[in-house]
Structures are given as C-alpha cells and as structure tokens.
Design an enzyme around this catalytic site. Structure first.
Site, short mmCIF file in Angstrom:
data_model
loop_
_atom_site.label_atom_id
_atom_site.label_comp_id
_atom_site.label_asym_id
_atom_site.label_seq_id
_atom_site.Cartn_x
_atom_site.Cartn_y
_atom_site.Cartn_z
CG HIS A 43 -0.40 0.43 2.50
ND1 HIS A 43 -1.17 0.93 3.52
CD2 HIS A 43 0.86 0.40 2.98
CE1 HIS A 43 -0.41 1.19 4.57
NE2 HIS A 43 0.83 0.89 4.27
CB CYS A 57 2.67 4.28 5.67
SG CYS A 57 2.82 2.74 6.59
CG HIS A 66 5.39 0.40 2.52
ND1 HIS A 66 4.77 1.56 2.14
CD2 HIS A 66 4.80 0.02 3.68
CE1 HIS A 66 3.84 1.87 3.04
NE2 HIS A 66 3.84 0.96 3.98
CG HIS A 98 2.35 -3.04 6.37
ND1 HIS A 98 3.23 -2.61 7.34
CD2 HIS A 98 2.00 -1.93 5.68
CE1 HIS A 98 3.38 -1.30 7.26
NE2 HIS A 98 2.65 -0.86 6.24
CG ASP A 103 -2.45 -13.37 0.50
OD1 ASP A 103 -1.63 -12.71 1.15
OD2 ASP A 103 -2.26 -14.57 0.19
CG HIS A 104 0.92 -12.55 -2.14
ND1 HIS A 104 0.46 -13.25 -1.04
CD2 HIS A 104 2.26 -12.73 -2.16
CE1 HIS A 104 1.49 -13.83 -0.45
NE2 HIS A 104 2.59 -13.54 -1.11
CD GLU A 131 0.12 -0.68 9.12
OE1 GLU A 131 -0.31 -0.20 8.08
OE2 GLU A 131 0.57 0.01 10.05
NI NI Z 1 2.48 1.00 5.53
#
Ligand code: NI
Length: 136
Positions: free
Chosen positions: A14, A33, A39, A41, A79-80, A126
C-alpha cells in the site's frame, strides 16, 4: 452470548497519501507509509463473531464456514495485492489500517449473518506494535 474469533493473514502493498499533496507533505502526515514506490505489510486479521450456542452441536457456528467466507470475501481479494489499486472494496479509500478494518466489516456484516452469527469485531494487526479494532 458467546464470542469466537478466527485468525487469517495476508500480505499486501500500500501507500498512504493524498494525491493533492506533495511527496514531502505526505511524508509529514503519513511517515514511511507514504513511500511513493509502495511497501508491504504482513497483516493479521482477527474476525470475532457472536451469538448463541446451538444446543444440538454445542457450537456457535462451524468455524470452517467462517474460514471459507473470509477466504472468499477478503483474503482472495487482498492477499499479495496492492491495496491502493487492486482491491475492489478499497477503491477510492485511503489505504490505512483503520479504513481496511471498516471496509472489511462492511464486506462481512451480512455474509456472517447467513452462517448464523453476528459480526462483533474486525481487528487488523499491521505491525508488531500497531493494531486497529472496529466494532461497527
Ligand atoms: Ni504502511
């Protein structure tokens, strides 16, 4: 009334940013972020449902049903993936953990009723130190 929680996990990319702001201003508000090159998580999702125990089975619900529901409605979609651009239920929403929790709640509220329970909490972890809980 009894509560039961299912844990799932997903990895996703995200970026937190407002498009009308410069990278510098976004960095000030959103910190790391806001990295313009995305990047990821490793998120952990906890979904808690509540209801009455079925006296025939001793169960609130079949956890397999909840697991399949989460997989189909949430995990397979996120996911992914890149949350900002690939996840239908996050379209036009800032990809914060707070908003992800609210959107996941909205996706699950009615389907959970169909398997015989009521949604109580969506919790998203997170990082080791940060998590969000939403109770509707
Ligand atoms: Ni982030």
């Amino acid at each position: 009334m009894i509560y039961i929680t299912r844990r799932e996990s997903f990895n996703a990319a995200h970026r937190l940013f407002k498009k009308e702001l410069s990278d510098e201003e976004n960095l000030k508000i959103f910190g790391k972020c806001s990295n313009p090159n995305w990047h990821g998580h490793n998120y952990t999702l906890f979904v808690t449902v509540k209801g009455e125990i079925n006296p025939q089975t001793g169960l609130l619900i079949n956890l397999k049903d909840l697991s399949l529901l989460l997989k189909e409605i949430i995990i397979d979609k996120i996911d992914h993936k890149n949350i900002n651009i690939e996840v239908d239920f996050m379209k036009d929403v800032l990809a914060s953990t707070e908003n992800i929790a609210i959107k996941i709640w909205q996706q699950l509220e009615n389907p959970v009723k169909k398997i015989g329970a009521e949604l109580h909490c969506v919790k998203i972890v997170e990082t080791e130190n940060n998590f969000v809980e939403y109770f509707g």
